[in-house]
Design a protein around this motif. Structure first.
Motif, short mmCIF file in Angstrom:
data_model
loop_
_atom_site.label_atom_id
_atom_site.label_comp_id
_atom_site.label_asym_id
_atom_site.label_seq_id
_atom_site.Cartn_x
_atom_site.Cartn_y
_atom_site.Cartn_z
N SER A 351 0.83 -1.20 0.00
CA SER A 351 0.00 0.00 0.00
C SER A 351 0.87 1.25 0.00
CB SER A 351 -0.92 0.01 1.22
OG SER A 351 -0.17 -0.07 2.41
N ASP A 352 0.21 2.41 -0.22
CA ASP A 352 0.89 3.71 -0.22
C ASP A 352 2.02 3.77 -1.25
OD1 ASP A 352 -0.76 4.60 1.84
OD2 ASP A 352 0.57 3.83 3.38
N VAL A 353 1.75 3.27 -2.45
CA VAL A 353 2.73 3.30 -3.53
C VAL A 353 2.44 4.52 -4.41
CG1 VAL A 353 3.74 2.05 -5.47
CG2 VAL A 353 2.84 0.78 -3.49
N TYR A 354 3.47 5.33 -4.70
CA TYR A 354 3.30 6.51 -5.54
C TYR A 354 3.47 6.15 -7.01
CZ TYR A 354 3.71 9.12 -1.21
OH TYR A 354 3.51 9.60 0.06
N CYS A 355 2.57 6.69 -7.80
CA CYS A 355 2.64 6.49 -9.25
C CYS A 355 3.47 7.63 -9.86
CB CYS A 355 1.23 6.46 -9.85
SG CYS A 355 1.21 6.20 -11.64
N VAL A 356 4.63 7.27 -10.41
CA VAL A 356 5.54 8.26 -11.00
C VAL A 356 5.81 7.82 -12.44
CG1 VAL A 356 7.73 9.49 -10.74
CG2 VAL A 356 6.59 8.55 -8.72
#
Length: 388
Positions: A351-356
């Motif tokens: 969880s809490d993964v940033y999409c870059v």
């Protein structure tokens, strides 16, 4: 007395007469002495004249009777011994013990009630193994049986399944759903639980080894490079003393490499210039890696980051931010969500993964991984303290 008699283990009388008397009877029968308990013997009157054969027979009976009394006296303590007023023959001693401890229904009922209470409050301890707990349960159950209680395997199996520790909960549910408890033996349940216990221990050891590897890598890459910055954090980082920091370039204490006065090159690691910036401490381009589903564990990365939006099982696109790389470039964060990773056939939810989108390599943050492990351990300990 022969060596065989000297080495004979005498069953100790612990107040449970039925159990003790059965063991003692079996011992005396094996020694060929039980007839002295059943029939006893009487010494002839003093004026009676005995033949030589009769005298020899009488002497042998006396010797064997003393031997039986020796076994009985070895089995009881001083308190019980003093309650036996007449100790002339082994039969008299045996009958006295039976009358005091075996034939008193009130005593047996009182003892059985105490054993029932003991059985009811039994439960597995947190540091106890399956084998140890089964042994404790069976000691009480066997005492209850010897005092007339009907203790079926079903009753014992149900008791054990109710009182195991929390880590066996799903195992108990699985056993109750897949097997007939009414026909399950105690030995079958114990062997099943021992197998699961061994799996728990193996998985626990693997988890500990993995945490140690991650912490070891984090410590080795952070020496003098200021990798304590950002949101990633691990154990032992709550208190920070810069005086103990060793510069990675000149090896002097008191400053980081990017602060080194001897350095003529631009620092490769970002500083805390803006509080609202999220920092990606280390940035590595792996040109030989072209797979978009490849992941790299990074001790300097402050957050989990992924460049492929299709890998998210859920994605909050309202969340926007930016990250600053070690080479001073910035990338835009277009969302935050959840990704499911499959490793050796096991699905892990991250969880809490940033999409870059501009990111070439998917990164897992060591700091966030350690934070999740610490939170999980804290919640587990709190839940255990509430339950107990």
């Amino acid at each position: 007395m022969s060596d065989d008699k000297t080495l004979t283990k005498i069953p100790h009388f612990d107040g449970h007469y039925d159990h003790w008397s059965e063991l003692m009877e079996n011992l005396l029968r094996a020694k060929g002495l039980w007839s002295l308990i059943e029939n006893g013997f009487e010494e002839p009157k003093q004026e009676t004249r005995l033949t030589e054969a009769q005298q020899a027979q009488l002497d042998d009976a006396k010797t064997k009777d003393h031997q039986v009394k020796h076994y009985l006296f070895q089995a009881i303590d001083r308190t019980v011994f003093e309650q036996i007023l007449d100790r002339r023959t082994a039969k008299i001693v045996w009958d006295s013990l039976k009358k005091k401890f075996g034939g008193n229904l009130k005593v047996k009922k009182s003892l059985l009630n105490a054993l029932r209470r003991e059985f009811e409050v039994l439960e597995m301890k947190r540091d106890e193994t399956i084998t140890e707990y089964f042994a404790r349960v069976m000691v009480v159950a066997n005492k209850m049986r010897s005092n007339g209680e009907e203790m079926t395997d079903t009753k014992i199996v149900e008791k054990i399944l109710r009182t195991l520790t929390d880590k066996f909960t799903y195992v108990c549910v699985s056993i109750e759903e897949s097997k007939d408890i009414e026909t399950m033996s105690v030995d079958e349940l114990q062997s099943t639980l021992v197998v699961h216990e061994q799996k728990f221990r193996r998985v626990h050891r693997e988890d500990e080894d993995q945490v140690l590897k991650i912490e070891g890598r984090s410590n080795s890459t952070s020496r003098g490079r200021g990798s304590y910055r950002g949101r990633g954090r691990g154990r032992g980082r709550a208190v920070f003393n810069k005086a103990t920091v060793e510069c990675y370039k000149c090896h002097d204490l008191g400053h980081f490499q990017y602060e080194c006065p001897n350095s003529s090159k631009e620092a490769n690691y970002a500083e805390l210039e803006e509080e609202d910036e999220l920092l990606l401490m280390a940035y590595v381009e792996l040109h030989e890696t072209s797979r978009s589903d490849a992941w790299f564990v990074d001790s300097g990365c402050s957050n989990h980051m992924c460049g492929n939006s299709k890998m998210f099982s859920s994605l909050d696109t309202d969340f926007t931010h930016s990250v600053k790389l070690g080479n001073n470039t910035r990338m835009k964060v277009t969302g935050k969500g959840v990704i499911k990773l499959f490793l050796q056939g096991v699905c892990y939810t991250v969880s809490d993964v940033y999409c870059v989108p501009e990111l070439k390599n998917n990164l897992l943050s060591v700091g966030q991984l350690q934070e999740k492990v610490s939170q999980f351990c804290l919640k587990t300990e709190c839940a255990a303290s509430i339950i107990h």
